[in-house]
Write a protein that holds these residues in place. Structure first.
Motif, PDB file in Angstrom:
ATOM      1  N   LYS A 139       0.867  -1.319  -0.059  1.00 40.18           N
ATOM      2  CA  LYS A 139       0.136  -0.240   0.016  1.00 40.18           C
ATOM      3  C   LYS A 139       0.692   1.422   0.020  1.00 40.18           C
ATOM      4  CE  LYS A 139      -3.841  -2.335   0.356  1.00 40.18           C
ATOM      5  NZ  LYS A 139      -4.955  -2.184  -0.982  1.00 40.18           N
ATOM      6  N   GLU A 140       0.296   2.251  -0.469  1.00 41.95           N
ATOM      7  CA  GLU A 140       1.001   3.647  -0.424  1.00 41.95           C
ATOM      8  C   GLU A 140       1.293   4.195   0.949  1.00 41.95           C
ATOM      9  OE1 GLU A 140      -1.931   5.788  -2.775  1.00 41.95           O
ATOM     10  OE2 GLU A 140      -0.953   5.679  -4.569  1.00 41.95           O
ATOM     11  N   PHE A 141       0.451   4.015   1.837  1.00 47.92           N
ATOM     12  CA  PHE A 141       0.832   4.665   3.083  1.00 47.92           C
ATOM     13  C   PHE A 141       1.905   3.919   4.093  1.00 47.92           C
ATOM     14  CE2 PHE A 141      -2.483   1.291   4.165  1.00 47.92           C
ATOM     15  CZ  PHE A 141      -1.772   0.780   5.280  1.00 47.92           C
ATOM     16  N   ILE A 142       2.530   2.772   3.620  1.00 45.09           N
ATOM     17  CA  ILE A 142       3.535   2.211   4.061  1.00 45.09           C
ATOM     18  C   ILE A 142       4.950   3.022   3.598  1.00 45.09           C
ATOM     19  CG2 ILE A 142       4.338   0.556   2.246  1.00 45.09           C
ATOM     20  CD1 ILE A 142       3.948   0.051   6.087  1.00 45.09           C
ATOM     21  N   GLU A 143       4.759   4.007   2.740  1.00 48.45           N
ATOM     22  CA  GLU A 143       6.080   4.416   1.992  1.00 48.45           C
ATOM     23  C   GLU A 143       6.780   5.332   2.849  1.00 48.45           C
ATOM     24  OE1 GLU A 143       5.274   6.088  -1.739  1.00 48.45           O
ATOM     25  OE2 GLU A 143       4.235   4.494  -2.461  1.00 48.45           O
ATOM     26  N   GLN A 144       6.211   5.841   4.000  1.00 50.56           N
ATOM     27  CA  GLN A 144       7.025   6.565   5.043  1.00 50.56           C
ATOM     28  C   GLN A 144       7.775   5.701   5.722  1.00 50.56           C
ATOM     29  OE1 GLN A 144       4.908   9.744   6.997  1.00 50.56           O
ATOM     30  NE2 GLN A 144       5.615   9.181   8.999  1.00 50.56           N
ATOM     31  N   ALA A 145       7.396   4.386   6.028  1.00 44.88           N
ATOM     32  CA  ALA A 145       8.274   3.583   7.075  1.00 44.88           C
ATOM     33  C   ALA A 145       9.409   3.044   5.975  1.00 44.88           C
ATOM     34  CB  ALA A 145       7.086   2.343   7.139  1.00 44.88           C
ATOM     35  N   VAL A 146       9.053   2.795   4.657  1.00 42.01           N
ATOM     36  CA  VAL A 146      10.019   2.308   3.705  1.00 42.01           C
ATOM     37  C   VAL A 146      11.271   3.194   3.706  1.00 42.01           C
ATOM     38  CG1 VAL A 146      10.519   1.755   1.389  1.00 42.01           C
ATOM     39  CG2 VAL A 146       8.597   0.895   2.369  1.00 42.01           C
ATOM     40  N   GLN A 147      10.841   4.620   3.456  1.00 46.65           N
ATOM     41  CA  GLN A 147      12.023   5.732   3.431  1.00 46.65           C
ATOM     42  C   GLN A 147      12.743   5.505   4.684  1.00 46.65           C
ATOM     43  OE1 GLN A 147       9.898   9.351   3.037  1.00 46.65           O
ATOM     44  NE2 GLN A 147       8.904   8.666   0.890  1.00 46.65           N
ATOM     45  N   PHE A 148      12.190   5.382   6.093  1.00 47.74           N
ATOM     46  CA  PHE A 148      12.885   5.370   7.128  1.00 47.74           C
ATOM     47  C   PHE A 148      13.962   3.920   7.164  1.00 47.74           C
ATOM     48  CE2 PHE A 148      13.595   4.255  11.722  1.00 47.74           C
ATOM     49  CZ  PHE A 148      14.019   5.412  11.946  1.00 47.74           C
ATOM     50  N   THR A 149      13.411   2.998   6.708  1.00 46.43           N
ATOM     51  CA  THR A 149      13.956   1.735   6.737  1.00 46.43           C
ATOM     52  C   THR A 149      15.329   1.909   5.645  1.00 46.43           C
ATOM     53  OG1 THR A 149      12.242   0.442   7.061  1.00 46.43           O
ATOM     54  CG2 THR A 149      13.939  -0.760   6.005  1.00 46.43           C
ATOM     55  N   GLY A 150      14.945   2.598   4.409  1.00 48.78           N
ATOM     56  CA  GLY A 150      16.050   2.933   3.751  1.00 48.78           C
ATOM     57  C   GLY A 150      17.266   3.658   4.384  1.00 48.78           C
ATOM     58  N   LYS A 151      16.823   4.692   5.061  1.00 48.54           N
ATOM     59  CA  LYS A 151      18.055   5.459   5.845  1.00 48.54           C
ATOM     60  C   LYS A 151      19.075   4.510   6.644  1.00 48.54           C
ATOM     61  CE  LYS A 151      15.502   9.687   6.180  1.00 48.54           C
ATOM     62  NZ  LYS A 151      14.937  10.657   7.076  1.00 48.54           N
ATOM     63  N   LEU A 152      18.072   3.486   7.381  1.00 50.56           N
ATOM     64  CA  LEU A 152      18.970   2.601   8.319  1.00 50.56           C
ATOM     65  C   LEU A 152      19.774   1.780   7.533  1.00 50.56           C
ATOM     66  CD1 LEU A 152      16.305   1.731  10.993  1.00 50.56           C
ATOM     67  CD2 LEU A 152      18.076   3.393  11.007  1.00 50.56           C
ATOM     68  N   ALA A 153      19.105   1.031   6.154  1.00 48.49           N
ATOM     69  CA  ALA A 153      19.770   0.120   5.728  1.00 48.49           C
ATOM     70  C   ALA A 153      21.081   0.652   4.881  1.00 48.49           C
ATOM     71  CB  ALA A 153      18.669  -0.558   4.674  1.00 48.49           C
ATOM     72  N   ALA A 154      20.942   1.946   4.375  1.00 53.86           N
ATOM     73  CA  ALA A 154      22.061   2.427   3.710  1.00 53.86           C
ATOM     74  C   ALA A 154      23.053   2.722   4.545  1.00 53.86           C
ATOM     75  CB  ALA A 154      21.472   3.721   2.927  1.00 53.86           C
ATOM     76  N   ALA A 155      23.009   3.135   5.926  1.00 57.88           N
ATOM     77  CA  ALA A 155      23.787   3.342   6.820  1.00 57.88           C
ATOM     78  C   ALA A 155      24.726   2.039   7.135  1.00 57.88           C
ATOM     79  CB  ALA A 155      23.600   4.118   8.039  1.00 57.88           C
ATOM     80  N   LEU A 156      23.719   0.883   7.366  1.00 56.95           N
ATOM     81  CA  LEU A 156      24.266  -0.372   7.843  1.00 56.95           C
ATOM     82  C   LEU A 156      24.868  -1.228   6.680  1.00 56.95           C
ATOM     83  CD1 LEU A 156      21.536  -0.794  10.423  1.00 56.95           C
ATOM     84  CD2 LEU A 156      23.959  -0.617  10.864  1.00 56.95           C
ATOM     85  N   HIS A 157      24.649  -0.777   5.572  1.00 55.88           N
ATOM     86  CA  HIS A 157      24.978  -1.562   4.330  1.00 55.88           C
ATOM     87  C   HIS A 157      24.229  -2.814   4.414  1.00 55.88           C
ATOM     88  CE1 HIS A 157      28.276   1.280   3.341  1.00 55.88           C
ATOM     89  NE2 HIS A 157      28.711   1.047   4.649  1.00 55.88           N
ATOM     90  N   ALA A 158      22.914  -2.731   4.708  1.00 53.84           N
ATOM     91  CA  ALA A 158      22.174  -3.775   4.917  1.00 53.84           C
ATOM     92  C   ALA A 158      21.235  -3.928   3.328  1.00 53.84           C
ATOM     93  CB  ALA A 158      21.195  -3.862   5.927  1.00 53.84           C
ATOM     94  N   SER A 159      20.898  -5.169   2.998  1.00 60.26           N
ATOM     95  CA  SER A 159      19.931  -5.541   1.846  1.00 60.26           C
ATOM     96  C   SER A 159      18.521  -5.513   2.370  1.00 60.26           C
ATOM     97  CB  SER A 159      20.157  -6.785   1.255  1.00 60.26           C
ATOM     98  OG  SER A 159      20.131  -7.945   2.180  1.00 60.26           O
ATOM     99  N   VAL A 160      17.661  -5.340   1.651  1.00 57.25           N
ATOM    100  CA  VAL A 160      16.085  -5.176   2.025  1.00 57.25           C
ATOM    101  C   VAL A 160      15.459  -6.062   1.092  1.00 57.25           C
ATOM    102  CG1 VAL A 160      13.843  -3.689   2.187  1.00 57.25           C
ATOM    103  CG2 VAL A 160      16.271  -2.857   3.192  1.00 57.25           C
ATOM    104  N   THR A 161      14.352  -6.833   1.690  1.00 54.57           N
ATOM    105  CA  THR A 161      13.413  -7.661   1.099  1.00 54.57           C
ATOM    106  C   THR A 161      12.129  -6.947   1.614  1.00 54.57           C
ATOM    107  OG1 THR A 161      14.887  -9.888   0.869  1.00 54.57           O
ATOM    108  CG2 THR A 161      12.417 -10.025   0.448  1.00 54.57           C
ATOM    109  N   LEU A 162      11.224  -6.681   0.163  1.00 52.93           N
ATOM    110  CA  LEU A 162       9.914  -6.248   0.277  1.00 52.93           C
ATOM    111  C   LEU A 162       8.994  -7.352   0.128  1.00 52.93           C
ATOM    112  CD1 LEU A 162      10.124  -3.065  -1.831  1.00 52.93           C
ATOM    113  CD2 LEU A 162      10.154  -3.158   0.811  1.00 52.93           C
ATOM    114  N   LEU A 163       8.475  -7.767   1.095  1.00 46.99           N
ATOM    115  CA  LEU A 163       7.634  -8.882   1.063  1.00 46.99           C
ATOM    116  C   LEU A 163       5.920  -8.434   1.326  1.00 46.99           C
ATOM    117  CD1 LEU A 163       7.046 -11.996   1.412  1.00 46.99           C
ATOM    118  CD2 LEU A 163       6.998 -11.579   3.842  1.00 46.99           C
ATOM    119  N   HIS A 164       5.367  -9.106   0.177  1.00 48.97           N
ATOM    120  CA  HIS A 164       3.951  -8.775   0.131  1.00 48.97           C
ATOM    121  C   HIS A 164       3.127 -10.192   0.078  1.00 48.97           C
ATOM    122  CE1 HIS A 164      -0.087  -7.450  -1.019  1.00 48.97           C
ATOM    123  NE2 HIS A 164      -0.274  -8.218  -2.000  1.00 48.97           N
TER     124      HIS A 164
END
Length: 292
Positions: A139-164
């Protein structure tokens, strides 16, 4: 980034402090340690426990401010986060048993529903944060959470899996199932789900985060943990949404509560933005079967 770590001096709080230590250096974070005593008579023993716990961070070369307060924990955390702006709050999660709706201390769930910053719940023994699983809902409203996760992942050099995860649909929607089972085709489609997942994936990749999309069908909570076990993830990201009207608390859905109950890795409960206006039924149906 400013991080608040909450402690009552017990062992679950040590897990929160260890987790904060993993985040502090890569995020260049300012750390505050909030110690909360139930009564003023407990303050001295709490200070002694906090001194030992703070040593876990000092050993990593991390400096922090220590704050000691007494009173009801949820109220004290809410007061602290309203007085000062924090980007993330880290709390422990004492196990109380697999009975009823809440398998961990009720305080854990109440903090998540009561404060504005995202909440990272320290669960299990976490030694690294390299693989994130984000339960998007598509859903669209989760994008704010995705943006915050992106900040953490970028700093930690982590990979992300988007699960639906989608419930098993009736046979009449077999074409939709086949579409969703083909991730590349779904991401190229004009369906609402494909459009949202594509945008979320691009947002993460724009930050240099390695990202993949995974699709599953079945009972959502079961499929989430099948993916967790299969993918050996270090962190699960789920969301809450703000209550409508004048209420200031957040709504924690059954999925988020179920993840907190069953998780054996840390859980980040990120804040979702407000949902956009609902589309008409006809537009929603067209979006499901949209073509390139």
């Amino acid at each position: 980034m400013k991080i608040l770590i909450c402690s009552d001096g017990t062992q679950p709080a040590e897990a929160a402090i260890q987790l904060g230590g993993l985040l502090a250096e890569p995020l260049k974070a300012q750390i505050a340690l909030l110690g909360i005593a139930e009564t003023s008579s407990d303050e001295q023993s709490l200070r002694e426990a906090l001194q030992k716990q703070a040593g876990l961070l000092h050993g990593r070369g991390i400096s922090l401010d220590t704050i000691v307060q007494s009173g009801e924990p949820v109220r004290q955390i809410a007061d602290q986060t309203s007085k000062r702006k924090y980007d993330l709050v880290i709390i422990g999660a004492r196990w109380t048993g697999a009975v009823g709706d809440y398998w961990r201390s009720r305080t854990t769930y109440e903090v998540i529903k009561s404060i504005q910053p995202p909440v990272l719940v320290a669960i299990g023994e976490c030694k690294q944060l390299k693989r994130f699983l984000v339960c998007t809902g598509g859903k669209e409203f989760i994008e704010q959470a995705v943006q915050f996760t992106g900040k953490l992942a970028a700093a930690l050099h982590a990979s992300v899996t988007l699960l639906h995860v989608m419930a098993e649909p009736p046979a009449m929607y077999a074409d939709l199932v086949r579409l969703e089972e083909n991730v590349d085709q779904l991401l190229e489609s004009k369906s609402e789900l494909g459009t949202n997942l594509r945008r979320q994936k691009r947002e993460l990749e724009r930050r240099g985060v390695s990202t993949e999309v995974r699709l599953r069908h079945g009972i959502v909570i079961d499929q989430v943990f099948e993916e967790v076990h299969a993918g050996d993830y270090d962190l699960i990201v789920t969301g809450t949404s703000r209550a409508r009207g004048l209420l200031r608390h957040y709504i924690m859905g059954d999925l988020t509560r179920g993840i907190l109950n069953r998780a054996n890795v840390p859980v980040l409960v990120a804040r979702a933005g407000p949902p956009k206006a609902a589309r008409t039924l006809w537009n929603a149906v067209k979006g499901l079967f949209g073509r390139r």
